[in-house]
Scaffold this motif. Structure first.
Motif, PDB file in Angstrom:
ATOM      1  N   VAL A   1       8.640  12.784  -3.588  1.00  0.00           N
ATOM      2  CA  VAL A   1       8.720  13.657  -4.810  1.00  0.00           C
ATOM      3  C   VAL A   1       9.768  14.915  -4.125  1.00  0.00           C
ATOM      4  N   GLY A   2       9.151  15.293  -2.822  1.00  0.00           N
ATOM      5  CA  GLY A   2       9.962  16.090  -2.064  1.00  0.00           C
ATOM      6  C   GLY A   2      11.299  15.573  -1.439  1.00  0.00           C
ATOM      7  N   SER A   3      11.286  14.343  -1.224  1.00  0.00           N
ATOM      8  CA  SER A   3      12.833  13.771  -0.859  1.00  0.00           C
ATOM      9  C   SER A   3      13.709  13.845  -1.868  1.00  0.00           C
ATOM     10  N   ILE A   4      13.052  13.429  -2.808  1.00  0.00           N
ATOM     11  CA  ILE A   4      14.238  13.462  -4.195  1.00  0.00           C
ATOM     12  C   ILE A   4      14.911  15.035  -4.299  1.00  0.00           C
ATOM     13  N   LEU A   5      13.848  15.875  -4.375  1.00  0.00           N
ATOM     14  CA  LEU A   5      14.133  17.221  -4.606  1.00  0.00           C
ATOM     15  C   LEU A   5      15.248  17.820  -3.523  1.00  0.00           C
ATOM     16  N   PHE A   6      14.689  17.557  -2.230  1.00  0.00           N
ATOM     17  CA  PHE A   6      15.614  18.012  -0.850  1.00  0.00           C
ATOM     18  C   PHE A   6      17.006  17.195  -1.045  1.00  0.00           C
ATOM     19  N   LEU A   7      17.144  15.893  -1.415  1.00  0.00           N
ATOM     20  CA  LEU A   7      18.259  15.240  -1.411  1.00  0.00           C
ATOM     21  C   LEU A   7      19.192  15.998  -2.654  1.00  0.00           C
ATOM     22  N   TRP A   8      18.542  16.273  -3.534  1.00  0.00           N
ATOM     23  CA  TRP A   8      19.301  16.981  -4.816  1.00  0.00           C
ATOM     24  C   TRP A   8      19.776  18.403  -4.479  1.00  0.00           C
TER      25      TRP A   8
ATOM     26  N   PRO B   1       0.844  -1.228  -0.002  1.00  0.00           N
ATOM     27  CA  PRO B   1       0.076  -0.019   0.003  1.00  0.00           C
ATOM     28  C   PRO B   1       0.981   1.238   0.096  1.00  0.00           C
ATOM     29  N   ILE B   2       0.619   2.234  -1.019  1.00  0.00           N
ATOM     30  CA  ILE B   2       1.478   3.417  -1.064  1.00  0.00           C
ATOM     31  C   ILE B   2       0.269   4.542  -1.326  1.00  0.00           C
ATOM     32  N   SER B   3       0.320   5.385  -0.294  1.00  0.00           N
ATOM     33  CA  SER B   3      -0.616   6.603  -0.271  1.00  0.00           C
ATOM     34  C   SER B   3      -0.153   7.516  -1.080  1.00  0.00           C
ATOM     35  N   ILE B   4      -1.141   8.584  -1.626  1.00  0.00           N
ATOM     36  CA  ILE B   4      -0.826   9.717  -2.232  1.00  0.00           C
ATOM     37  C   ILE B   4       0.269  10.495  -1.428  1.00  0.00           C
ATOM     38  N   GLU B   5       0.170  10.568  -0.063  1.00  0.00           N
ATOM     39  CA  GLU B   5       0.968  11.279   0.682  1.00  0.00           C
ATOM     40  C   GLU B   5       2.663  11.031   0.496  1.00  0.00           C
ATOM     41  N   GLU B   6       2.756   9.541   0.616  1.00  0.00           N
ATOM     42  CA  GLU B   6       3.941   8.581   0.332  1.00  0.00           C
ATOM     43  C   GLU B   6       4.334   9.189  -0.897  1.00  0.00           C
ATOM     44  N   MET B   7       3.718   9.068  -1.872  1.00  0.00           N
ATOM     45  CA  MET B   7       4.176   9.597  -3.280  1.00  0.00           C
ATOM     46  C   MET B   7       4.613  10.935  -3.307  1.00  0.00           C
ATOM     47  N   LYS B   8       3.836  11.864  -2.624  1.00  0.00           N
ATOM     48  CA  LYS B   8       4.283  13.333  -2.607  1.00  0.00           C
ATOM     49  C   LYS B   8       5.621  13.360  -2.118  1.00  0.00           C
ATOM     50  N   ALA B   9       5.821  12.451  -0.825  1.00  0.00           N
ATOM     51  CA  ALA B   9       6.982  12.573   0.046  1.00  0.00           C
ATOM     52  C   ALA B   9       8.044  12.318  -0.719  1.00  0.00           C
TER      53      ALA B   9
END
Length: 182
Positions: A29-36, A19-27
């Motif tokens: 995306v945010g994590s990848i941008l933050f890590l970059w 199970p993957i929620s929309i919040e996890e998917m958004k998180a």
């Protein structure tokens, strides 16, 4: 790139329902941008360090910073083949991750979740340069794992490039392989 590196850089698909929620998917995306953001700051810092105190204005995109950082290590690569191999590995991981980052930042067109884990289809859709791609949640997790190690890998490899003692450089290389290249 050798086959082991290519195998390590390929996206892995987890076929078990999860199970993957929309919040996890958004998180994700945010994590990848933050890590970059962290990777980009580290590249700028190491370019200044390796380049004698100046960040040239011509290296302003992430891709240009990666290229500039790599170019400042030619002496170390010429002196130590292991340095060149590690630099190639790190660059390959950065390039693979940058492709996903650019697709998210400049071409995100949809997010699909799987909140009950019965479809196995949580993913992002991106469209960039006329190409549409699907990026699964496991693809995003893979990129996050890679990026989580890149700041330390860039730092350690940059220090090794300046190292005059070959034994110390070898210790750095061993540490990079063991700790920063999942």
């Amino acid at each position: 790139m050798n086959k082991e590196v290519e195998a390590g850089l390929t996206m892995q698909d987890n076929s078990a329902p999860n199970p993957i929620s929309i919040e996890e998917m958004k998180a994700s995306v945010g994590s990848i941008l933050f890590l970059w953001s962290s990777v980009e700051r580290e590249l700028a810092k190491r370019i200044i360090e390796l380049g004698g105190g100046a960040l040239r204005s011509d290296a302003h995109t992430i891709s240009q910073k990666i290229t500039r950082w790599e170019s400042l290590q030619t002496d170390a690569c010429a002196a130590r083949p292991e340095h060149q191999a590690l630099l190639r590995d790190v660059r390959g991981r950065l390039t693979m991750s940058l492709d996903i980052r650019n697709r998210i930042a400049h071409g995100l067109i949809g997010i699909t979740a799987d909140p009950f884990g019965d479809q196995g289809d949580a993913h992002l859709m991106t469209e960039l340069n006329g190409e549409t791609r699907k990026h699964t949640h496991s693809d995003l997790e893979h990129v996050m794992r890679v990026l989580a190690h890149m700041v330390s890998a860039i730092s350690a490899l940059s220090r090794a490039a300046k190292e005059q003692d070959s034994r110390e450089a070898e210790r750095s290389y061993r540490g990079i392989r063991l700790n920063h290249l999942p």
